[in-house]
Design a protein around this motif. Structure first.
Motif, PDB file in Angstrom:
ATOM      1  N   LEU A 411      38.945  37.672  38.882  1.00  0.00           N
ATOM      2  CA  LEU A 411      38.898  39.059  38.434  1.00  0.00           C
ATOM      3  C   LEU A 411      40.259  39.714  38.558  1.00  0.00           C
ATOM      4  CD1 LEU A 411      35.502  40.304  39.931  1.00  0.00           C
ATOM      5  CD2 LEU A 411      36.065  40.099  37.498  1.00  0.00           C
ATOM      6  N   VAL A 412      40.983  39.416  39.636  1.00  0.00           N
ATOM      7  CA  VAL A 412      42.283  40.032  39.906  1.00  0.00           C
ATOM      8  C   VAL A 412      43.312  38.927  40.122  1.00  0.00           C
ATOM      9  CG1 VAL A 412      43.590  41.609  41.365  1.00  0.00           C
ATOM     10  CG2 VAL A 412      41.155  42.018  40.967  1.00  0.00           C
ATOM     11  N   GLY A 413      44.471  39.092  39.512  1.00  0.00           N
ATOM     12  CA  GLY A 413      45.537  38.121  39.671  1.00  0.00           C
ATOM     13  C   GLY A 413      46.600  38.321  38.603  1.00  0.00           C
ATOM     14  N   PRO A 414      47.665  37.545  38.616  1.00  0.00           N
ATOM     15  CA  PRO A 414      48.687  37.624  37.561  1.00  0.00           C
ATOM     16  C   PRO A 414      48.090  37.213  36.217  1.00  0.00           C
ATOM     17  CG  PRO A 414      49.482  36.381  39.473  1.00  0.00           C
ATOM     18  CD  PRO A 414      48.016  36.567  39.662  1.00  0.00           C
ATOM     19  N   ARG A 415      48.639  37.732  35.136  1.00  0.00           N
ATOM     20  CA  ARG A 415      48.164  37.337  33.819  1.00  0.00           C
ATOM     21  C   ARG A 415      48.537  35.882  33.537  1.00  0.00           C
ATOM     22  NH1 ARG A 415      44.221  38.502  31.668  1.00  0.00           N
ATOM     23  NH2 ARG A 415      44.951  38.220  29.535  1.00  0.00           N
TER      24      ARG A 415
END
Length: 490
Positions: A411-415
């Protein structure tokens, strides 16, 4: 909102403009009394009412005990300090203090020989947790707003070698949520200070003949600039013993001193101070890259992705139909991206461009508006009318919920980058791939495509090194605001 753009060009005028404003000691004086009053009332009134309801003996004494214990625990944990009010993680400290309060009251009942603890009494302690948390959040927001308006700041004098002074100025200029503004410098040696801050006096590279020489020069500069805090960066010419003697004189004159260890973008929870044989040691805990935390993150990702897919299934079908009707071609666009540990995977998006967009990209390379490896155009002719709307509100990214469900993404992290970008990465940029790529992240909530490549990498590395489940929750909440705002989405 942009935090980094033209950081160096902002620092000099910001320093000049901020010099005459309030010191840290004259920040809003209502913070402490307001916090204490909220804590007293939040603990006393609900507990007193609950004890009266269950017909406990001595309700006033018990309520007074709870009311006094709560702010007393706050004092012991330094909850009424500027450091706590300016800390985004202050809510964790409130929860910790509340658990201490519950344990302390339970222990007191046992010591006083009272009967079993009534559930109503401890349920009544929940308002203390909620109201204190809201109070901390209110003060935190007020303090950040004051700092952005050049109030509640501390005037700082930097002592160190010229390149170090420039690095400190640049780092502080990147953000406005801290209380420090550089008003001058005392460089060691004759090197040029390129950041534009005033040079008050230069310290010699060699050890001074008298221990007081450094302190006299620094104190004179601090008095001239009304600086209440001195940053000292040890280096080749500024030894630990020389800093120690400088600290004696500064402290004797009532000046505060902070020593800069030289590390950046390390969360405070990863830092532990210790000592051995007179040496001061700074222990940096490794990033959370395996173990229970990463397992919990993976479970939360997949459960949330499944729930969102079910809840948003009507919207997904409607968007797919809009893409098909808006332009010839399939509704979904499949592209190979590089994920965790250089593992390639197929990433899905709603198609926002014409079918042959990849073939047309080569003719547009000269118009790339990004200064790094990514390709970005504010007015990309390949984007369809429906695609512009989808990109404006990031709706084209929703199919990546299936990538999260299958374990390719988080869900959250670098592209996730494309392979042709990764082959251009240096060693520092390659560290972006140490965690799973995300549907959202610090890049998306900090300006998205408006950010430079350097700023994007800095945000991603900050996430890789300092991620936590609480931090992920914060990013997801901020994502909602960023999507509605639409800044940098094109």
């Amino acid at each position: 909102m942009r935090r980094f753009k033209n950081a160096m060009s902002r620092q000099a005028p910001v320093s000049v403009a901020r010099r005459p404003v309030y010191r840290a000691e004259t920040r809003a004086r209502w913070y402490c009394p307001f916090s204490v009053c909220v804590d007293l009332l939040a603990a006393a009134l609900p507990v007193g009412a609950a004890i009266v309801k269950v017909h406990e003996p001595h309700p006033l004494r018990l309520a007074a005990t709870a009311a006094l214990l709560w702010p007393l625990i706050g004092v012991m944990s330094k909850r009424y300090t500027s450091l706590a009010w300016g800390d985004k993680g202050g809510l964790r400290a409130v929860v910790r203090d509340w658990l201490v309060l519950v344990g302390a009251l339970a222990t007191l009942r046992v010591i006083c020989g009272l009967d079993s603890v009534p559930a109503e009494a401890f349920t009544a302690l929940i308002p203390a947790l909620v109201l204190t948390g809201l109070c901390q959040k209110l003060i935190h927001r007020h303090l950040l707003a004051a700092r952005r308006e050049a109030r509640a700041l501390r005037h700082v004098l930097v002592v160190g070698e010229p390149p170090t002074v420039d690095a400190v100025v640049e780092q502080l200029a990147q953000r406005t949520d801290h209380e420090y503004v550089i008003v001058g410098s005392c460089p060691v040696g004759e090197g040029e200070v390129r950041s534009g801050v005033p040079v008050c006096v230069r310290l010699p590279c060699e050890e001074p003949e008298t221990p007081e020489a450094d302190a006299t020069a620094v104190l004179g500069a601090a008095d001239e600039l009304a600086a209440d805090l001195v940053f000292v960066a040890p280096g080749r010419y500024l030894s630990g013993e020389r800093v120690r003697r400088l600290s004696w004189m500064l402290h004797d004159r009532g000046r505060s001193l902070m020593v800069l260890p030289g590390i950046v973008d390390v969360a405070r929870r990863r830092v532990q101070l210790t000592s051995a044989a007179g040496l001061t040691l700074l222990h940096i805990a490794p990033p959370l890259q395996r173990g229970v935390h990463t397992l919990a993150k993976s479970v939360v990702d997949r459960v949330c992705a499944l729930v969102l897919i079910i809840l948003l299934s009507p919207l997904l079908l409607a968007l797919a139909l809009a893409v098909r009707l808006g332009s010839p071609g399939p509704a979904l666009y499949r592209q190979t991206r590089v994920g965790w540990n250089m593992t390639p995977f197929a990433m899905w998006k709603f198609r926002t461009m014409v079918v042959d967009a990849d073939r047309l990209k080569g003719g547009l390379e000269a118009q790339n508006e990004n200064d790094g490896h990514m390709f970005k155009m504010r007015r990309d002719p390949r984007v369809t009318p429906v695609g512009r709307v989808l990109r404006r509100f990031s709706l084209d990214e929703l199919p990546q919920l299936f990538n999260i469900l299958f374990g390719h993404m988080s869900l959250v992290g670098p592209r996730p980058p494309v392979p042709e970008e990764v082959v251009k990465y240096n060693g520092t940029e390659m560290r972006r791939l140490m965690v799973k790529p995300g549907l959202t992240g610090l890049w998306q909530v900090s300006g998205r495509s408006d950010l430079s490549w350097r700023e994007t990498v800095a945000l991603d590395l900050r996430y890789v090194d300092n991620w936590s489940l609480a931090g992920d929750m914060n990013v997801m909440v901020r994502t909602v605001r960023a999507v509605l705002d639409g800044q940098g989405a094109y």
